[in-house]
Design an enzyme around this catalytic site. Sequence first.
Site, PDB file in Angstrom:
ATOM      1  CG  ASP A 175      -0.074  -3.052   1.589  1.00 11.16           C
ATOM      2  OD1 ASP A 175      -0.970  -3.467   1.788  1.00 11.16           O
ATOM      3  OD2 ASP A 175       0.106  -1.832   1.349  1.00 11.16           O
TER       4      ASP A 175
ATOM      5  N   GLY B  16      -3.879   0.813  -0.627  1.00  9.10           N
ATOM      6  CA  GLY B  16      -2.419   0.063  -0.359  1.00  9.10           C
ATOM      7  C   GLY B  16      -1.996  -0.142  -1.898  1.00  9.10           C
ATOM      8  CD  GLU B  17      -3.777  -2.961  -5.304  1.00  5.92           C
ATOM      9  OE1 GLU B  17      -3.545  -2.232  -6.399  1.00  5.92           O
ATOM     10  OE2 GLU B  17      -5.035  -3.315  -5.032  1.00  5.92           O
ATOM     11  N   GLY B  18       0.849   0.137  -2.925  1.00  8.30           N
ATOM     12  CA  GLY B  18       1.788   1.055  -3.475  1.00  8.30           C
ATOM     13  C   GLY B  18       1.261   2.134  -4.296  1.00  8.30           C
TER      14      GLY B  18
END
Length: 346
Positions: free
Chosen positions: A171, A313-315
């Site tokens: 995200d 976040g971001e994975g």
Amino acid sequence: MTAFPGIVAPDADALRAAQARQNTLTKPPGALGRLEDLSVWVASCQGVCPPRQFERARIVVFAGDHGVTASGVSAFPPEVTPQMVANFAAGGAAINVIGDAAGASVRVADIAVDAEPLSAAIGAHKVRRGSGNIAVEDALSAEDTAAAIQAGRTIADEEVDGGADLLIAGDMGIGNTTAATTLIAAVTRSEPVVVAGRGTGIDDAGWARKVSAIRDALYRARGVTADPEALLRVCGGADLAAMAGFLAQAAVRRTPVLLDGVVVTAAALIADLLAPGARAWWQAGHRSTEPAHTLALDHLGLAPIVDLGMRLGEGTGAAVALPIVRAAVATLASMATFDEAQVSGA
């Protein structure tokens, strides 16, 4: 409501075969701990024992802006979202370098960034520019909610059809932890002061504003808490709706998923309501520092693979866990059995 086909559970025969094989390997039973459980899960998802090593793990970062940033809930301004999309595309973000180290490639999808798409490919499934301020208005229209869920489904299909054998959702969006935490609070029936975290590193005043925004959004959503699509419309966002569609469709396509942090896991809560049983195809990559994340994981019955105090976040948390899952697959697939190694059993 958006209809998903019935979810088929991972293969029970492969699961039993993997459990039996674990007991033949040159180690005491259970000596590899969680690695054994993960290897059995992968075998059941793939429907084969021993399992195959992942050849095309894919990370998809879903980007979108949130109008709730106007309520002062983030330490960063909203213009960071499109700037970070450009950083992802250039390969300079944490998820790019961690994904590369883990053997996973990265795709970024602009679902609702409040700017023109960086490229046709990145904006191929864009639904709108930004989502509404959930403290005072709906995040989306009903039509945009359905379009965003479908965008996520289509992206999952594109990745699986392109050969992806493991998926990770990431995200990016300033203000997205406020929307995600609201969804988690609504599903788990938790109080705002219990679930609200520090997100991007907000101070006490920012945290108080975040609690207030979550409280107001929950009040607005009080009549739709049993309707997952309506929850996305009232207090979610287009990026969260797309992630929910992506995670549900991955289960439809019988493709294993590693979940990331609080935003992705909020989408997972909704995805499992949209497509009951989808959670069987997921593992929790990590536990973030956001209190709502632990609540969501507990609700889904998922235990994190790693707990490193991450909150980016971001994975990234899921990508850090991927080499552990790869190690689990390798042990079940490649270790010698007692008979092969001519080692005496217990």
